[in-house]
Design a protein around this motif. Structure first.
Motif, mmCIF file in Angstrom:
data_model
loop_
_atom_site.group_PDB
_atom_site.id
_atom_site.type_symbol
_atom_site.label_atom_id
_atom_site.label_comp_id
_atom_site.label_asym_id
_atom_site.label_seq_id
_atom_site.Cartn_x
_atom_site.Cartn_y
_atom_site.Cartn_z
ATOM 1 N N TRP A 47 1.192 -1.594 -0.090
ATOM 2 C CA TRP A 47 -0.315 -0.060 -0.126
ATOM 3 C C TRP A 47 0.512 1.348 -0.098
ATOM 4 N N ARG A 50 2.040 1.695 -3.905
ATOM 5 C CA ARG A 50 0.581 2.058 -4.461
ATOM 6 C C ARG A 50 0.119 3.955 -4.142
ATOM 7 N N VAL A 51 0.406 4.348 -2.993
ATOM 8 C CA VAL A 51 -0.408 5.455 -2.839
ATOM 9 C C VAL A 51 0.432 6.456 -2.875
ATOM 10 N N TYR A 53 2.001 5.870 -5.853
ATOM 11 C CA TYR A 53 1.884 5.357 -7.191
ATOM 12 C C TYR A 53 0.547 6.212 -7.593
ATOM 13 N N TYR A 54 -0.297 6.119 -6.991
ATOM 14 C CA TYR A 54 -1.035 7.087 -6.946
ATOM 15 C C TYR A 54 -0.942 8.698 -6.837
ATOM 16 N N LYS A 55 -0.354 9.398 -6.129
ATOM 17 C CA LYS A 55 -0.394 10.182 -5.746
ATOM 18 C C LYS A 55 0.900 10.780 -7.039
ATOM 19 N N SER A 56 1.551 10.691 -7.592
ATOM 20 C CA SER A 56 2.712 10.810 -8.829
ATOM 21 C C SER A 56 1.920 10.848 -10.218
ATOM 22 N N SER A 57 1.707 9.514 -10.067
ATOM 23 C CA SER A 57 0.778 9.463 -11.432
ATOM 24 C C SER A 57 -0.772 10.563 -11.865
ATOM 25 N N LEU A 58 -1.484 10.049 -11.121
ATOM 26 C CA LEU A 58 -3.093 10.967 -10.970
ATOM 27 C C LEU A 58 -3.024 12.525 -10.335
ATOM 28 N N ASN A 59 -2.000 13.161 -9.820
ATOM 29 C CA ASN A 59 -1.910 14.301 -9.643
ATOM 30 C C ASN A 59 -2.954 14.256 -8.542
ATOM 31 N N VAL A 60 -3.123 13.155 -7.371
ATOM 32 C CA VAL A 60 -4.158 13.139 -6.445
ATOM 33 C C VAL A 60 -3.467 14.881 -5.321
ATOM 34 N N ASP A 72 -11.886 3.112 2.348
ATOM 35 C CA ASP A 72 -11.597 1.705 2.339
ATOM 36 C C ASP A 72 -12.659 0.662 2.480
#
Length: 118
Positions: A47, A50-51, A53-60, A72
Motif C-alpha cells: 500500500w 500504491r499510494v 504511485y497514485y499520488k505521482s501519476s494521478l496528481n491526487v 477503504d
C-alpha cells in the motif's frame, strides 16, 4: 466494538506503542493469524508503493475540499490508511464481514474502522 484482549505481555493493551510509532509497527495480534507477520509486512509495503504511485501519476490532491474523506471498503490491516497518514485526510477502514476478522489489528495501529456487510 472489539472486546479488549485478555492477552498479557506484548499483546496487552498497555504494551501497544504510542502514536505515531504504532502506525507502522507490527501489532502482536497480527501474529495470531496464520502467516500474519509476513502478510502484515507485505501488505504495508504494497500500500505504501500504491499510494506513492497514485499520488505521482494521478496528481491526487489529498486534503483539499474535493478529497477530505476516504473510505477503504475492503480494509485488511489498515495499510491503505497507514500509507495516507501524512496526508490531511480522514480514512474509515471497513472490514467486510465475510473476510478475516482483522479489526483488532486496525485498532492496534491507532486507526478507526468497522465491520460491515454490504
Amino acid at each position: 466494538m472489539t472486546p479488549q484482549s485478555s492477552m498479557t505481555g506484548k499483546s496487552a493493551v498497555g504494551m501497544i506503542p504510542a502514536w505515531p510509532a504504532r502506525l507502522n509497527r507490527q501489532p502482536a495480534r497480527a501474529s495470531l493469524m496464520n502467516s500474519g507477520n509476513d502478510i502484515f509486512e507485505s501488505d504495508t509495503r504494497r500500500w505504501a508503493r500504491r499510494v506513492a504511485y497514485y499520488k505521482s501519476s494521478l496528481n491526487v490532491k489529498l486534503g483539499t475540499p474535493s478529497i477530505r474523506n476516504v473510505v477503504d471498503m475492503s480494509a485488511f490491516f489498515g495499510s491503505f490508511a497507514a500509507a495516507l497518514a501524512s496526508d490531511p485526510v480522514w480514512v474509515m477502514n471497513i472490514v467486510p464481514s465475510h473476510k478475516p476478522s482483522t479489526l483488532d489489528v486496525i485498532y492496534d495501529r491507532g486507526l478507526i474502522g468497522v465491520y460491515h456487510d454490504w
